[in-house]
Scaffold this active site. Sequence first.
Site, PDB file in Angstrom:
ATOM      1  N   LEU A 167       2.861  12.286   0.839  1.00 42.64           N
ATOM      2  CA  LEU A 167       3.464  13.399   1.550  1.00 42.64           C
ATOM      3  C   LEU A 167       2.349  14.518   1.916  1.00 42.64           C
ATOM      4  O   LEU A 167       2.170  14.905   3.031  1.00 42.64           O
ATOM      5  CB  LEU A 167       4.616  14.129   1.114  1.00 42.64           C
ATOM      6  CG  LEU A 167       5.519  15.085   1.951  1.00 42.64           C
ATOM      7  CD1 LEU A 167       5.826  14.348   3.251  1.00 42.64           C
ATOM      8  CD2 LEU A 167       6.390  15.576   1.165  1.00 42.64           C
ATOM      9  N   GLY A 206     -11.640  -3.766   0.528  1.00 45.49           N
ATOM     10  CA  GLY A 206     -12.075  -2.638   1.292  1.00 45.49           C
ATOM     11  C   GLY A 206     -12.044  -2.291   2.590  1.00 45.49           C
ATOM     12  O   GLY A 206     -12.722  -1.486   3.215  1.00 45.49           O
ATOM     13  N   LYS A 211       2.817   2.055  -4.988  1.00 47.97           N
ATOM     14  CA  LYS A 211       3.657   1.757  -6.315  1.00 47.97           C
ATOM     15  C   LYS A 211       3.141   1.789  -7.503  1.00 47.97           C
ATOM     16  O   LYS A 211       3.642   1.909  -8.562  1.00 47.97           O
ATOM     17  CB  LYS A 211       4.244   0.085  -5.914  1.00 47.97           C
ATOM     18  CG  LYS A 211       4.937   0.066  -4.712  1.00 47.97           C
ATOM     19  CD  LYS A 211       5.212  -1.632  -4.519  1.00 47.97           C
ATOM     20  CE  LYS A 211       3.919  -2.674  -4.333  1.00 47.97           C
ATOM     21  NZ  LYS A 211       3.326  -2.124  -2.966  1.00 47.97           N
ATOM     22  N   HIS A 231      -3.290  -1.960  -6.843  1.00 44.41           N
ATOM     23  CA  HIS A 231      -2.597  -0.692  -6.852  1.00 44.41           C
ATOM     24  C   HIS A 231      -3.537   0.196  -7.642  1.00 44.41           C
ATOM     25  O   HIS A 231      -4.213  -0.085  -8.552  1.00 44.41           O
ATOM     26  CB  HIS A 231      -1.509  -1.131  -8.127  1.00 44.41           C
ATOM     27  CG  HIS A 231      -0.280  -1.962  -7.341  1.00 44.41           C
ATOM     28  ND1 HIS A 231       0.693  -2.320  -8.331  1.00 44.41           N
ATOM     29  CD2 HIS A 231      -0.156  -2.511  -6.067  1.00 44.41           C
ATOM     30  CE1 HIS A 231       1.449  -3.084  -7.372  1.00 44.41           C
ATOM     31  NE2 HIS A 231       0.934  -2.845  -6.306  1.00 44.41           N
ATOM     32  N   ASP A 284       0.651  -1.188   0.046  1.00 40.09           N
ATOM     33  CA  ASP A 284       0.002  -0.090   0.204  1.00 40.09           C
ATOM     34  C   ASP A 284       1.025   1.043  -0.058  1.00 40.09           C
ATOM     35  O   ASP A 284       0.513   2.244   0.416  1.00 40.09           O
ATOM     36  CB  ASP A 284      -1.118  -0.039   1.428  1.00 40.09           C
ATOM     37  CG  ASP A 284      -1.640  -1.138   1.407  1.00 40.09           C
ATOM     38  OD1 ASP A 284      -2.403  -1.833   0.400  1.00 40.09           O
ATOM     39  OD2 ASP A 284      -1.817  -1.654   2.359  1.00 40.09           O
TER      40      ASP A 284
END
Length: 431
Positions: free
Chosen positions: A334, A304, A15, A40, A12
């Site tokens: 970030l 989920g 990527k 992903h 997670d």
Amino acid sequence: MVRAIVGANWGDEGKGKITDMLAEQSDIIVRFQGGSNAGHTIINDYGKFALHLLPSGVFYNHTTSVIGNGVALNIPYLFNEIKSLEDRGVPTPKILVSDRAQILMPYHVDFDTYEEERLGGKAFGSTKSGIAPFYSDKYAKIGFQVSELFMDEADLREKVERVVEYKNVLLKNLYNKEPMNPDDIFNLLMEYKEMVAPYVADVSLFLHNALKEGKTVLLEGQLGSLKDPDHGIYPMVTSSSTLASYGAIGAGIPAREIQDVVTVVKAYSSAVGAGAFVSEIFGDEAQELRVRGGDGGEFGATTGRPRRMGWFDAVATRYGCRMQGATEVALTVLDVLGYLDEIPMCVGYEIDGEVIKDFPVTYKLEKAKPVFKKFKGWKCDIRGIKNYDELPAECKAYIEAIEEEIGVPITMVSNGPKRHDIIYRTSDLSK
């Protein structure tokens, strides 16, 4: 050139976005391990997608997407995923499936579910996608390789009968379930043969020739270092190697071809499933980070399920980067942290009164308590910034502290969910 894109932690990390972004300058993208048990998430010009089996470079017309031999190939799932892209206006991707890939069968999913039920409170937190039973069969040599779909039908039928006989013993005596019919399994394999036949190729040879021609190849890994069955938080791990080194094996290329390992690192921590998680936070603090996180919140792309949340773990991430052989780091999400007055970072583990900086084996990890260092927050939205020097001073200080802790240059900083929400950076460590 071959570049691997892998995760430093529990998975997670983002990527998919990094693969989608770097695929723009690539020719071939290869999934080399795992199956449909993790997803992903990608946001691009076509919309928002959660890919599970397809490589994250399928959105470009110039790329070839490869399912490598190391993948747990759920054939109906793969073709439903292709159709879901086409239904949303994505051009049909060019896809090759390794003739040495092994097939994930419906009974693998059943056995995964039965075993989690049997274990009860000791369960592994599986996604119940059949991954552990699949890899168990592969290494017990009772799985079905794609190539076997094209063997003499009498020989295939004999193998089916042998495998079903073994499985039925377990179904009856361990799980108290109805037995399987070998005719049903054989007929299902014949359906799979028809579905997959147009895509089957000698992928190793294809990649060998592509590299001779100077093509650029991306190897896309699933999950992260801490879910590796050898070097992760065993036994709460996945069943295939999540390390870049395995990319060579799972794609069918020499190890020497991997020249760059982009290790994706999250600016905070998250995990799905059971297992040690030293920097984990709970309650309202975790929920706020979970809801703000990612795009639409931190919830598993496959299940989920709400992800477990924590602050950045420098001990685990430094170890994860080392095990991946990271040559550079992409720091993601970030921008999510812009709401915080101060940001904790786990910089050590206290175990039995001693503070350590090196990631330990699982039984010690279970006793570890986080040692936090706090950083001043930047209290603003950093999305849209393209130049590293334009980031707030507090934000740059946090990035540079992470880089110092992990010892690998952070060359990319993701400050939003979209493909080009990225800041390219040259650090002192990369000079």
